[in-house]
Design an enzyme around this catalytic site. Structure first.
Site, mmCIF file in Angstrom:
data_model
loop_
_atom_site.group_PDB
_atom_site.id
_atom_site.type_symbol
_atom_site.label_atom_id
_atom_site.label_comp_id
_atom_site.label_asym_id
_atom_site.label_seq_id
_atom_site.Cartn_x
_atom_site.Cartn_y
_atom_site.Cartn_z
ATOM 1 N N HIS A 54 0.865 -1.218 0.102
ATOM 2 C CA HIS A 54 -0.184 0.153 0.009
ATOM 3 C C HIS A 54 1.038 0.950 0.031
ATOM 4 O O HIS A 54 2.058 1.376 0.140
ATOM 5 C CB HIS A 54 -1.006 -0.126 1.221
ATOM 6 C CG HIS A 54 -0.329 -0.067 2.407
ATOM 7 N ND1 HIS A 54 0.384 -1.081 2.984
ATOM 8 C CD2 HIS A 54 -0.487 0.783 3.620
ATOM 9 C CE1 HIS A 54 0.780 -0.998 4.321
ATOM 10 N NE2 HIS A 54 0.332 0.500 4.852
ATOM 11 N N HIS A 56 1.217 3.786 2.042
ATOM 12 C CA HIS A 56 1.776 4.624 3.106
ATOM 13 C C HIS A 56 3.361 4.632 2.951
ATOM 14 O O HIS A 56 3.999 3.838 2.653
ATOM 15 C CB HIS A 56 1.315 3.947 4.465
ATOM 16 C CG HIS A 56 -0.172 4.168 4.805
ATOM 17 N ND1 HIS A 56 -0.907 3.385 5.525
ATOM 18 C CD2 HIS A 56 -0.970 5.167 4.187
ATOM 19 C CE1 HIS A 56 -2.153 3.869 5.911
ATOM 20 N NE2 HIS A 56 -2.249 4.773 4.818
ATOM 21 N N ASP A 58 5.896 4.724 5.064
ATOM 22 C CA ASP A 58 6.557 3.369 5.709
ATOM 23 C C ASP A 58 6.597 2.111 5.007
ATOM 24 O O ASP A 58 7.402 1.160 5.503
ATOM 25 C CB ASP A 58 6.286 3.505 7.285
ATOM 26 C CG ASP A 58 4.741 2.771 7.534
ATOM 27 O OD1 ASP A 58 4.039 3.047 6.525
ATOM 28 O OD2 ASP A 58 4.546 2.219 8.529
ATOM 29 N N HIS A 59 5.968 2.190 3.818
ATOM 30 C CA HIS A 59 6.043 0.791 3.227
ATOM 31 C C HIS A 59 6.478 1.231 1.707
ATOM 32 O O HIS A 59 6.775 0.237 0.910
ATOM 33 C CB HIS A 59 4.739 0.152 3.216
ATOM 34 C CG HIS A 59 3.940 -0.482 4.210
ATOM 35 N ND1 HIS A 59 4.108 -1.707 4.742
ATOM 36 C CD2 HIS A 59 3.677 0.247 5.474
ATOM 37 C CE1 HIS A 59 3.533 -1.563 5.916
ATOM 38 N NE2 HIS A 59 3.274 -0.696 6.470
ATOM 39 N N HIS A 110 -7.465 -1.156 5.269
ATOM 40 C CA HIS A 110 -6.628 -0.298 5.818
ATOM 41 C C HIS A 110 -6.279 0.881 4.879
ATOM 42 O O HIS A 110 -6.113 2.060 5.379
ATOM 43 C CB HIS A 110 -5.265 -1.147 6.094
ATOM 44 C CG HIS A 110 -4.002 -0.413 6.479
ATOM 45 N ND1 HIS A 110 -4.108 0.098 8.022
ATOM 46 C CD2 HIS A 110 -3.018 0.170 6.307
ATOM 47 C CE1 HIS A 110 -3.035 0.745 8.289
ATOM 48 N NE2 HIS A 110 -2.390 0.835 7.428
ATOM 49 N N ASP A 134 -0.539 -4.386 6.173
ATOM 50 C CA ASP A 134 -0.870 -3.920 7.160
ATOM 51 C C ASP A 134 -2.444 -4.625 7.191
ATOM 52 O O ASP A 134 -3.420 -3.776 7.696
ATOM 53 C CB ASP A 134 -1.133 -2.373 7.249
ATOM 54 C CG ASP A 134 0.256 -1.683 7.833
ATOM 55 O OD1 ASP A 134 1.258 -2.687 7.768
ATOM 56 O OD2 ASP A 134 0.413 -0.561 7.689
ATOM 57 N N HIS A 173 4.478 -5.013 10.251
ATOM 58 C CA HIS A 173 4.792 -4.379 11.461
ATOM 59 C C HIS A 173 5.200 -5.333 12.452
ATOM 60 O O HIS A 173 4.342 -6.514 12.481
ATOM 61 C CB HIS A 173 3.785 -3.569 11.899
ATOM 62 C CG HIS A 173 3.739 -2.250 11.042
ATOM 63 N ND1 HIS A 173 4.477 -1.177 11.498
ATOM 64 C CD2 HIS A 173 2.988 -2.067 10.033
ATOM 65 C CE1 HIS A 173 4.150 -0.232 10.421
ATOM 66 N NE2 HIS A 173 3.087 -0.752 9.543
#
Length: 282
Positions: A54, A56, A58-59, A110, A134, A173
């Site tokens: 996805h 975001h 942090d990905h 998400h 996530d 995570h």
């Protein structure tokens, strides 16, 4: 098929999946290029593609830099918000990277464009792997930022829950201890939760990852996969599976970390002014 688990940022995982016969590799959620490049050099592999779950940061934040470093690099995902995207994939689409087979599994909730990746090698004795981003965590599930409980219920019970039970779960995570503390609150009598939590705490103390789990294990201790269990329904006060899931997510969102009790010796030292000289130096 070899999976390298790479810890990055505060609690994120990115992965490097290596086809051992050709030494070619695929990255999943390449958030930190520098760290990924270190592993690529160490393993002496060629990076062929990035699979992004996805958009975001942090990905996906490493996609642009890696695309510049590796001209022609393929970047797969299901959301136009993913940086450097070259191939937009759809639910059920299959990809091949040498002997590595990938099935794309669309799991919106998400984020509205979340995609999980199910990987295997034909004629291999190894269990298949699910890179769940996530959507599904060890002992938990992702927050419903851009979707509904109905969508997450479909994701967990039909799309991911229907995969082979020996499937290894590689999530986005490291939040296993917190997830299992919540699971224990939901099902205080569940011995499997207690055992898994003790194991996860030990792994955490040793700074070791708790991934992968397996789908078979998740159905024993993950409350979000146990919405038809009497104890879980009793905790939520609901019986409809979607409503149970909705209530669980709400409880989990409000599940606070217990306050740390101050160390008595440290408090005495402060009272007696013993830290004064150190604080003055700063």
């Amino acid at each position: 098929m070899k999976v390298k688990v790479i810890s990055v940022l505060e609690d994120n995982y990115m992965y490097l999946v290596i086809e051992e016969s050709t030494r070619q590799a695929v990255a999943v959620d390449a958030a930190v290029p520098k760290r990924l490049l270190e592993i690529i050099r160490k393993e002496d592999v060629v990076l062929r593609a990035i699979l992004t779950t996805h958009h975001h940061w942090d990905h996906a934040r490493g996609n642009e830099e890696l695309a510049q470093l590796f001209p022609g690099l393929q970047v797969f995902g299901a959301d136009e918000r993913i940086g450097a995207l070259t191939h937009r994939v759809s639910h059920g689409q299959e990809l091949s990277f040498g002997a590595i087979r990938v099935r794309c599994l669309f799991t919106p909730c998400h984020t509205s464009g979340h995609m999980c990746y199910f990987m295997w090698e034909d004629d291999s004795p190894d269990a298949p792997a699910l890179f769940s981003g996530d959507t599904l965590f060890v002992g938990g599930c992702g927050q419903f930022f851009e979707g509904t409980a109905e969508q997450m219920h479909t994701n967990l019970t039909q799309i991911l829950g229907g995969l082979p039970e020996d499937t290894k779960v590689f999530c986005g995570h490291e939040c296993t201890v917190r997830n299992l503390k919540f699971a224990l609150k939901v099902e205080p009598e569940n011995e499997v939760v207690k055992e898994k939590l003790a194991w996860a705490k030990q792994r955490d103390d040793e700074d070791l990852p708790t991934v992968p789990s397996t789908l078979q294990e998740e159905f024993l201790y993950n409350p979000f996969l146990r919405v038809t269990e009497e104890a879980v329904q009793r905790f939520t006060g609901r019986t409809d599976p979607v409503e149970v899931l909705r209530a669980l997510r709400s409880h989990r969102d409000n599940f606070k970390k217990p306050k740390e009790r101050p160390n008595p010796q440290a408090m005495l030292a402060f009272d007696w002014g013993l830290f004064g000289p150190f604080l003055e130096k700063k």
